[in-house]
Design a protein around this motif. Structure first.
Motif, short mmCIF file in Angstrom:
data_model
loop_
_atom_site.label_atom_id
_atom_site.label_comp_id
_atom_site.label_asym_id
_atom_site.label_seq_id
_atom_site.Cartn_x
_atom_site.Cartn_y
_atom_site.Cartn_z
N TYR A 172 -18.48 -7.00 11.22
CA TYR A 172 -17.42 -6.90 12.23
C TYR A 172 -17.73 -5.92 13.36
O TYR A 172 -17.58 -6.28 14.55
N THR A 190 -9.51 -7.05 13.31
CA THR A 190 -9.80 -6.47 12.00
C THR A 190 -8.57 -6.50 11.10
O THR A 190 -8.66 -6.89 9.93
N VAL A 194 -9.85 -9.02 8.14
CA VAL A 194 -10.49 -8.36 7.00
C VAL A 194 -9.51 -8.35 5.83
O VAL A 194 -8.33 -8.07 6.01
N ALA A 200 -9.92 -3.11 5.86
CA ALA A 200 -9.44 -3.32 7.23
C ALA A 200 -9.32 -1.98 7.97
O ALA A 200 -9.76 -1.85 9.12
N VAL A 203 -12.95 -0.50 8.46
CA VAL A 203 -13.71 -1.18 9.51
C VAL A 203 -13.18 -0.79 10.88
O VAL A 203 -13.95 -0.54 11.82
N GLY A 204 -11.86 -0.70 11.01
CA GLY A 204 -11.26 -0.28 12.28
C GLY A 204 -11.67 1.13 12.66
O GLY A 204 -12.07 1.38 13.80
N ALA A 215 -5.61 -1.43 13.62
CA ALA A 215 -5.93 -2.26 12.45
C ALA A 215 -4.97 -1.96 11.30
O ALA A 215 -4.53 -2.87 10.59
N SER A 323 -11.39 -15.45 10.18
CA SER A 323 -12.01 -14.61 11.20
C SER A 323 -12.07 -15.32 12.55
O SER A 323 -11.68 -14.77 13.58
#
Length: 334
Positions: A172, A190, A194, A200, A203-204, A215, A323
């Motif tokens: 991502y 995200t 995710v 989530a 990743v954010g 996110a 996604s």
């Protein structure tokens, strides 16, 4: 009634796992400072995976790891709320609700269609679809009862979700930078696509602080979609046991979201000083590093080989579908 002795016993069982995770998080944060392009969160995941698949993790650590993943994550989300303004949350919610709604509906529907195409077990297909489209392992655990799924089906579904959560963390941010997504777009993407809340948020945050906050907000809104799904699924499966639905709804209701909103309201009316906001944000980020270290220690690479090709392909299809759908809708809206 839980006595003080029982509580102490429970915490003593968790201690080993919590201490291990704290140690890994400190190391990961230090390494993340030395190599900021990789970051502490990614280092935590890698260290956790390496430990799990080399020296192994003894059962004595399981209780602590479970506590970190389930409970400490909720506390991290609540702490993040202390630095958010309610106006921002409402604004992000308005911008993302259509993306979330369409992604959840099409994600579950198309995954069910694909699983049927592969002649995969309906219950397993639905658990993968719900887990991918809403909130990962949490969603799977909550719908297990209403679907009357077997333990092995649940394990396959969760293993599939964990694998693609792991892949998402690596892919991502790369895609986000490749397409030059701003923090708002990446955060919504995200939070919408995710699977697990922990992943989530992580990743954010790996993309930027603002993307991490967005996110988190979007992911919490997405989690609420689990409630109507639990009510609808029994009718689709011709399984309308009142007790199982009530129990699943009880397990699914995310009370920590209420506290997240309370913290953001307190911040919005000026009751949380800037210094407290910054401290709360730092604590939340460290908790997320701890959570991702614990998640890494649950990744059994050999175990993925036992999943089978059909659940794997269904999970892959579901992950790509959710996604791409969410990213496409974000592109159209912007």
């Amino acid at each position: 009634m839980i006595t003080q002795r029982d509580a102490l016993t429970s915490w003593s069982k968790r201690a080993n796992g919590i201490i291990l995770v704290v140690a890994i998080a400190i190391l990961a944060q230090f390494l993340g400072g030395l190599f900021p392009l990789i970051g502490g969160i990614l280092f935590a995941i890698i260290i956790g995976i390496v430990l799990k698949n080399t020296v192994g993790i003894k059962p004595a650590f399981d209780s602590g790891l479970s506590f970190v993943i389930k409970d400490l994550l909720k506390l991290a989300v609540i702490f993040l709320g202390a630095s958010l303004n309610l106006t921002t949350i409402i604004k992000v919610g308005q911008q993302s609700i259509l993306v979330v709604f369409i992604s959840v509906i099409l994600g579950i529907g198309l995954t069910f269609w694909f699983g049927k195409l592969l002649k995969l077990n309906r219950k397993l297909t639905l658990m993968i679809g719900v887990g991918t489209s809403i909130c990962g392992a949490t969603a799977i655990s909550c719908v297990k009862g209403v679907l009357e799924a077997k333990d092995d089906e649940t394990a396959y579904a969760i293993s599939t979700i964990v694998f693609f959560n792991l892949i998402a963390f690596f892919i991502y941010p790369v895609v986000g930078h490749l397409f030059q997504l701003d923090d708002l777009s990446f955060g919504i993407w995200t939070g919408t696509a995710v699977h697990d809340t922990s992943s989530a948020v992580a990743v954010g945050l790996a993309y930027s602080n603002e993307a991490g906050e967005i996110a988190t907000t979007v992911k919490l809104a997405r989690t609420l979609f689990l409630l109507p799904v639990i009510i609808i699924l029994p009718f689709l499966m011709n399984n309308r046991k009142k007790g199982s639905i009530q129990q699943s709804l009880k397990e699914a209701f995310p009370w920590f979201i209420v506290w997240f909103l309370v913290m953001s309201i307190l911040n919005s009316i000026g009751l949380i000083p800037v210094s407290v906001q910054e401290f709360s944000n730092d604590i939340a980020k460290f908790f997320i590093i701890m959570v991702m270290a614990a998640v890494g220690m649950q990744v059994n690479l050999k175990g993925f080989a036992k999943i089978g090709i059909k659940p794997f392909l269904t999970g892959l299809f579901a992950s790509i579908t959710v996604s791409l759908i969410s990213l496409f809708i974000i592109y159209l809206i912007n």
